[in-house]
Design an enzyme around this catalytic site. Structure first.
Site, PDB file in Angstrom:
ATOM      1  N   LYS A  68       0.845  -1.185   0.000  1.00  0.00           N
ATOM      2  CA  LYS A  68       0.000   0.000   0.000  1.00  0.00           C
ATOM      3  C   LYS A  68       0.887   1.245   0.000  1.00  0.00           C
ATOM      4  CE  LYS A  68      -4.166  -1.912   0.463  1.00  0.00           C
ATOM      5  NZ  LYS A  68      -3.747  -3.301   0.224  1.00  0.00           N
ATOM      6  N   HIS A  87      12.761  -1.500  -3.806  1.00  0.00           N
ATOM      7  CA  HIS A  87      12.168  -1.644  -5.136  1.00  0.00           C
ATOM      8  C   HIS A  87      13.052  -2.566  -5.965  1.00  0.00           C
ATOM      9  CE1 HIS A  87      10.074  -0.844  -8.793  1.00  0.00           C
ATOM     10  NE2 HIS A  87      11.137  -0.319  -9.358  1.00  0.00           N
TER      11      HIS A  87
END
Length: 212
Positions: free
Chosen positions: A102, A120
């Site tokens: 989220k 990431h």
């Protein structure tokens, strides 16, 4: 405005880790924190849904857990505010998003901006978003990797704390490439969070300096 955290030699840095799934990065942090020399301890684990292995890992380790589900709140902003309150209750020095699926919002960033990090599976600023390994493979790059960054209001756009490179092999598919990225990402996360805890850090615009 520069953000900084000095190292605290008097006690371990307090980590709150947020998860959405199996919690393999969380487990790596829990294992690292078992060594007092690491300089940090996981004081709570939060999630955006119930019944996930990440919460079970925390419970097995004796770490308090909490759940903040978007659907339990009238608006996304209400959820963001509630999540920030639950995190704040544990007084973290650093918040680690470890597979948390989220995006946090303005209220959360107002309280924890500059001390929330995320990973990431690509070398930012290349290939942001949900499909970093697939996008790298489709583009034909020869090297990709993983990035640890300070969370901001964008998608994978925050100031870069650390990066690690992963070669793309000729016979890679998305799954094989992503697995190697995840292995490198986990090692980078553990090493860098430990350094942030032990040495302190400073965030000044796009620059992040360890050992502040």
């Amino acid at each position: 405005m520069p953000a900084a955290r000095a190292a605290r030699p008097d006690r371990p840095a307090r980590l709150v880790v947020l998860v959405s799934g199996s919690g393999t990065n969380l487990q790596a942090l829990l294992d690292a924190c078992a060594d007092p020399a690491y300089g940090a301890t996981v004081v709570a684990v939060g999630a955006d849904r119930d019944g996930i292995e990440g919460l079970a890992r925390a419970e097995r380790a004796g770490v308090p857990t909490f759940v903040a589900r978007v659907k339990d709140h009238p608006t996304r902003e209400d959820w963001d505010r509630a999540l920030a309150e639950q995190v704040a209750a544990h007084e973290p020095d650093l918040v680690v998003l470890a597979g948390f699926m989220k995006l946090v919002g303005a209220d959360f960033l107002a309280r924890f901006g500059g001390r929330t990090v995320n990973t990431h599976p690509a070398l930012s600023p290349s290939f942001p978003g949900m499909h970093g390994p697939a996008d790298a493979l489709a583009y034909g790059v020869k090297v990709t990797g993983a990035t640890l960054f300070v969370v901001d209001a964008g998608v994978d756009t925050g100031a870069i704390v650390a990066q690690t490179a992963v070669p793309v092999e000729d016979d890679d598919d998305v799954d094989s490439l992503h697995e190697r990225i995840k292995t490198a990402e986990r090692a980078m996360l553990v090493e860098t969070v430990g350094r942030m805890a032990r040495e302190g850090y400073a965030v000044d615009g796009r620059r992040v300096r360890l050992g502040a």
